[in-house]
Design a protein around this motif. Structure first.
Motif, PDB file in Angstrom:
ATOM      1  N   ILE A 277      58.516  31.681  10.759  1.00 53.06           N
ATOM      2  CA  ILE A 277      58.851  30.728  11.703  1.00 53.06           C
ATOM      3  C   ILE A 277      56.647  30.674  12.192  1.00 53.06           C
ATOM      4  CG2 ILE A 277      59.354  29.139  13.773  1.00 53.06           C
ATOM      5  CD1 ILE A 277      61.443  31.291  13.925  1.00 53.06           C
ATOM      6  N   LEU A 278      56.478  29.426  12.228  1.00 50.02           N
ATOM      7  CA  LEU A 278      55.013  29.386  11.891  1.00 50.02           C
ATOM      8  C   LEU A 278      54.808  28.539  13.898  1.00 50.02           C
ATOM      9  CD1 LEU A 278      53.040  29.094   8.545  1.00 50.02           C
ATOM     10  CD2 LEU A 278      53.464  31.141   9.791  1.00 50.02           C
ATOM     11  N   ILE A 279      54.122  29.863  14.302  1.00 55.54           N
ATOM     12  CA  ILE A 279      54.100  28.958  15.750  1.00 55.54           C
ATOM     13  C   ILE A 279      52.724  28.996  16.882  1.00 55.54           C
ATOM     14  CG2 ILE A 279      55.544  30.865  16.718  1.00 55.54           C
ATOM     15  CD1 ILE A 279      57.151  28.802  18.484  1.00 55.54           C
ATOM     16  N   ASP A 280      52.144  28.236  17.327  1.00 56.27           N
ATOM     17  CA  ASP A 280      51.253  28.737  18.397  1.00 56.27           C
ATOM     18  C   ASP A 280      52.007  28.471  20.097  1.00 56.27           C
ATOM     19  OD1 ASP A 280      51.383  25.535  18.421  1.00 56.27           O
ATOM     20  OD2 ASP A 280      49.273  25.479  17.764  1.00 56.27           O
ATOM     21  N   SER A 281      51.131  29.385  20.692  1.00 55.39           N
ATOM     22  CA  SER A 281      50.793  28.862  22.336  1.00 55.39           C
ATOM     23  C   SER A 281      49.539  30.000  22.913  1.00 55.39           C
ATOM     24  CB  SER A 281      51.926  29.889  22.948  1.00 55.39           C
ATOM     25  OG  SER A 281      52.560  29.554  23.861  1.00 55.39           O
ATOM     26  N   SER A 282      49.375  29.284  23.893  1.00 53.57           N
ATOM     27  CA  SER A 282      48.342  30.349  24.718  1.00 53.57           C
ATOM     28  C   SER A 282      48.957  31.108  25.410  1.00 53.57           C
ATOM     29  CB  SER A 282      47.358  28.760  24.990  1.00 53.57           C
ATOM     30  OG  SER A 282      46.676  27.825  23.714  1.00 53.57           O
ATOM     31  N   ASP A 283      47.727  31.539  26.681  1.00 49.56           N
ATOM     32  CA  ASP A 283      48.113  33.086  27.172  1.00 49.56           C
ATOM     33  C   ASP A 283      47.255  32.331  28.904  1.00 49.56           C
ATOM     34  OD1 ASP A 283      48.453  34.707  29.208  1.00 49.56           O
ATOM     35  OD2 ASP A 283      47.132  36.429  27.882  1.00 49.56           O
ATOM     36  N   LEU A 284      48.089  31.742  29.229  1.00 55.15           N
ATOM     37  CA  LEU A 284      47.629  30.933  30.986  1.00 55.15           C
ATOM     38  C   LEU A 284      46.976  31.520  31.614  1.00 55.15           C
ATOM     39  CD1 LEU A 284      50.145  27.968  31.257  1.00 55.15           C
ATOM     40  CD2 LEU A 284      47.916  27.789  30.299  1.00 55.15           C
ATOM     41  N   ILE A 285      46.618  33.457  31.500  1.00 54.24           N
ATOM     42  CA  ILE A 285      46.589  34.166  32.057  1.00 54.24           C
ATOM     43  C   ILE A 285      44.800  33.520  33.066  1.00 54.24           C
ATOM     44  CG2 ILE A 285      45.567  35.715  30.926  1.00 54.24           C
ATOM     45  CD1 ILE A 285      47.908  37.152  33.857  1.00 54.24           C
ATOM     46  N   TYR A 286      44.553  33.111  32.406  1.00 60.73           N
ATOM     47  CA  TYR A 286      43.300  32.739  32.188  1.00 60.73           C
ATOM     48  C   TYR A 286      42.523  31.528  33.421  1.00 60.73           C
ATOM     49  CZ  TYR A 286      43.502  27.812  29.965  1.00 60.73           C
ATOM     50  OH  TYR A 286      43.979  27.114  29.597  1.00 60.73           O
ATOM     51  N   MET A 287      43.723  30.762  33.749  1.00 71.09           N
ATOM     52  CA  MET A 287      43.826  29.700  34.629  1.00 71.09           C
ATOM     53  C   MET A 287      44.065  30.632  36.773  1.00 71.09           C
ATOM     54  SD  MET A 287      44.292  26.708  33.530  1.00 71.09           S
ATOM     55  CE  MET A 287      44.642  25.487  34.685  1.00 71.09           C
ATOM     56  N   TYR A 288      44.065  31.905  36.280  1.00 71.41           N
ATOM     57  CA  TYR A 288      44.569  32.903  37.589  1.00 71.41           C
ATOM     58  C   TYR A 288      42.764  33.168  38.067  1.00 71.41           C
ATOM     59  CZ  TYR A 288      48.720  31.149  37.281  1.00 71.41           C
ATOM     60  OH  TYR A 288      50.181  30.202  37.315  1.00 71.41           O
ATOM     61  N   ASP A 289      43.031  33.891  39.039  1.00 69.24           N
ATOM     62  CA  ASP A 289      41.501  34.850  39.225  1.00 69.24           C
ATOM     63  C   ASP A 289      42.175  36.027  38.754  1.00 69.24           C
ATOM     64  OD1 ASP A 289      40.209  32.321  40.582  1.00 69.24           O
ATOM     65  OD2 ASP A 289      41.419  33.490  42.544  1.00 69.24           O
ATOM     66  N   GLU A 290      40.853  36.445  38.502  1.00 71.65           N
ATOM     67  CA  GLU A 290      40.853  37.813  37.831  1.00 71.65           C
ATOM     68  C   GLU A 290      40.130  38.963  38.840  1.00 71.65           C
ATOM     69  OE1 GLU A 290      39.113  40.593  34.052  1.00 71.65           O
ATOM     70  OE2 GLU A 290      38.372  38.700  34.273  1.00 71.65           O
ATOM     71  N   ASN A 291      40.843  39.681  39.796  1.00 70.10           N
ATOM     72  CA  ASN A 291      40.400  41.063  40.291  1.00 70.10           C
ATOM     73  C   ASN A 291      39.331  41.831  39.608  1.00 70.10           C
ATOM     74  OD1 ASN A 291      42.376  40.206  42.500  1.00 70.10           O
ATOM     75  ND2 ASN A 291      43.516  40.956  41.276  1.00 70.10           N
ATOM     76  N   GLU A 292      38.738  42.655  40.421  1.00 71.94           N
ATOM     77  CA  GLU A 292      38.052  43.286  40.143  1.00 71.94           C
ATOM     78  C   GLU A 292      38.343  45.006  39.232  1.00 71.94           C
ATOM     79  OE1 GLU A 292      35.982  45.405  43.376  1.00 71.94           O
ATOM     80  OE2 GLU A 292      35.305  43.030  44.429  1.00 71.94           O
ATOM     81  N   ASP A 293      39.890  45.408  39.512  1.00 70.91           N
ATOM     82  CA  ASP A 293      40.004  46.179  38.218  1.00 70.91           C
ATOM     83  C   ASP A 293      41.009  45.561  37.363  1.00 70.91           C
ATOM     84  OD1 ASP A 293      42.562  44.630  39.539  1.00 70.91           O
ATOM     85  OD2 ASP A 293      43.748  46.247  39.797  1.00 70.91           O
ATOM     86  N   GLY A 294      40.404  44.378  36.949  1.00 63.76           N
ATOM     87  CA  GLY A 294      40.816  43.409  35.869  1.00 63.76           C
ATOM     88  C   GLY A 294      42.416  42.750  35.542  1.00 63.76           C
ATOM     89  N   SER A 295      43.403  43.175  36.828  1.00 66.30           N
ATOM     90  CA  SER A 295      44.021  42.545  36.656  1.00 66.30           C
ATOM     91  C   SER A 295      44.388  40.961  37.729  1.00 66.30           C
ATOM     92  CB  SER A 295      45.506  42.840  38.256  1.00 66.30           C
ATOM     93  OG  SER A 295      44.502  43.426  39.354  1.00 66.30           O
ATOM     94  N   TYR A 296      45.774  40.107  37.116  1.00 73.72           N
ATOM     95  CA  TYR A 296      45.087  39.277  37.972  1.00 73.72           C
ATOM     96  C   TYR A 296      45.690  38.405  38.577  1.00 73.72           C
ATOM     97  CZ  TYR A 296      42.502  38.441  33.599  1.00 73.72           C
ATOM     98  OH  TYR A 296      41.323  38.353  32.483  1.00 73.72           O
ATOM     99  N   SER A 297      45.867  37.239  39.706  1.00 69.06           N
ATOM    100  CA  SER A 297      46.432  37.095  40.776  1.00 69.06           C
ATOM    101  C   SER A 297      47.616  35.768  40.673  1.00 69.06           C
ATOM    102  CB  SER A 297      45.278  36.342  42.586  1.00 69.06           C
ATOM    103  OG  SER A 297      44.010  37.596  42.986  1.00 69.06           O
ATOM    104  N   ILE A 298      48.742  35.795  39.651  1.00 69.83           N
ATOM    105  CA  ILE A 298      49.935  35.726  38.980  1.00 69.83           C
ATOM    106  C   ILE A 298      50.566  35.791  40.740  1.00 69.83           C
ATOM    107  CG2 ILE A 298      48.878  35.347  36.862  1.00 69.83           C
ATOM    108  CD1 ILE A 298      50.985  38.100  36.716  1.00 69.83           C
ATOM    109  N   PRO A 299      50.791  35.088  40.248  1.00 72.59           N
ATOM    110  CA  PRO A 299      52.444  34.636  41.663  1.00 72.59           C
ATOM    111  C   PRO A 299      53.262  35.267  41.064  1.00 72.59           C
ATOM    112  CG  PRO A 299      51.979  32.632  40.142  1.00 72.59           C
ATOM    113  CD  PRO A 299      50.961  33.587  39.494  1.00 72.59           C
ATOM    114  N   ALA A 300      54.487  36.533  42.054  1.00 72.51           N
ATOM    115  CA  ALA A 300      54.625  37.348  42.567  1.00 72.51           C
ATOM    116  C   ALA A 300      56.069  36.828  41.562  1.00 72.51           C
ATOM    117  CB  ALA A 300      55.064  37.613  43.515  1.00 72.51           C
ATOM    118  N   GLU A 301      56.704  35.568  41.885  1.00 78.32           N
ATOM    119  CA  GLU A 301      57.962  34.821  41.716  1.00 78.32           C
ATOM    120  C   GLU A 301      57.589  34.457  40.295  1.00 78.32           C
ATOM    121  OE1 GLU A 301      60.124  32.942  44.589  1.00 78.32           O
ATOM    122  OE2 GLU A 301      59.760  34.437  45.486  1.00 78.32           O
ATOM    123  N   GLY A 302      59.011  34.610  39.545  1.00 81.97           N
ATOM    124  CA  GLY A 302      58.840  34.015  37.821  1.00 81.97           C
ATOM    125  C   GLY A 302      57.622  33.914  36.807  1.00 81.97           C
TER     126      GLY A 302
END
Length: 244
Positions: free
Chosen positions: A163-188
């Motif tokens: 199976i050949l499948i593609d996608s994207s990691d939407l992490i870039y849509m969220y703000d990056e914190n100083e420690d390298g983590s991202y401010s993503i929703p807590a739920e879901g």
């Protein structure tokens, strides 16, 4: 979000995406599609993008098409550009889509083996290569539905199939914190979106669409008896994977 509009026809109740494809194929005054997600504003998309040649396709799609072999299934074929390229190479390809309008357009373009078909409803057939491209993970809709799809896809593979499948990691849509983590929703899961598509003054009901980061796809594949290999990465958090 150009990639966010890919393969939307998979879930559209009124088939506006398919209507736009057919309008373009038949020169019936096609207009741009308008798409909007739960995390992005409305954006226009030219339907002509779905009719591009191999040379105009993103590199990840080109890699996938070059790796396709044997008996091939193109899931969510849309305007049929991937299948046409494969067919022109002399390979056996079946193009399916749940949009009657899209399948009509594919037939008008010269595709020989097309069906209006949901992949979950396929029975008594197996393939050597299954293509699910242009943000292919979107057809899964939600994380909860992912195991059902993966089990079905696995059942459609011949021994040694892929199976050949593609996608994207939407992490870039969220703000990056100083420690390298991202401010993503807590739920879901942050890759679960809701899409809305409008065309020629009509709007389809919102529908779920799933973007999967590679690690999540890999874990889900392994949990469902599939191996997962990262084939290539694109320029903007996108990737092509091989499940087998």
């Amino acid at each position: 979000m150009e990639r966010s509009v890919i393969n939307l026809k998979q879930k559209i109740m009124y088939d506006l995406f398919g209507q736009a494809i057919l309008d373009y194929q038949t020169n019936n005054s096609p207009e741009d599609l308008l798409t909007e997600t739960s995390i992005s504003e409305a954006d226009e998309m030219s339907v002509a993008y779905l009719f591009r040649s191999f040379e105009q396709m993103p590199h990840l799609e080109q890699i996938a098409l070059e790796r396709a072999k044997g008996k091939i299934l193109d899931v969510g074929c849309g305007a049929g550009s991937h299948s046409l390229y494969i067919q022109n190479k002399g390979l056996d390809v079946t193009a399916i889509d749940i949009s009657a309008n899209a399948i009509n357009a594919c037939q008008l373009r010269g595709l020989k083996n097309t069906r209006m078909q949901n992949v979950l409803a396929l029975q008594n057939e197996t393939f050597d290569t299954i293509l699910i491209l242009m943000n292919g993970t979107g057809i899964f809709g939600t994380l909860a539905a992912l195991p059902n799809y993966l089990q079905k896809l696995k059942s459609l593979l011949n021994p040694g199939g892929q199976i050949l499948i593609d996608s994207s990691d939407l992490i870039y849509m969220y703000d990056e914190n100083e420690d390298g983590s991202y401010s993503i929703p807590a739920e879901g899961y942050y890759g679960e979106l809701t899409f809305t598509v409008s065309y020629k003054g009509q709007t389809d009901p919102p529908f779920p669409w799933l973007y999967l980061d590679y690690n999540t796809l890999q874990r889900a594949a392994q949990a469902n008896g599939l191996q997962c290999e990262l084939i290539a990465e694109g320029e903007h958090f996108d990737y092509l994977a091989r499940l087998y």
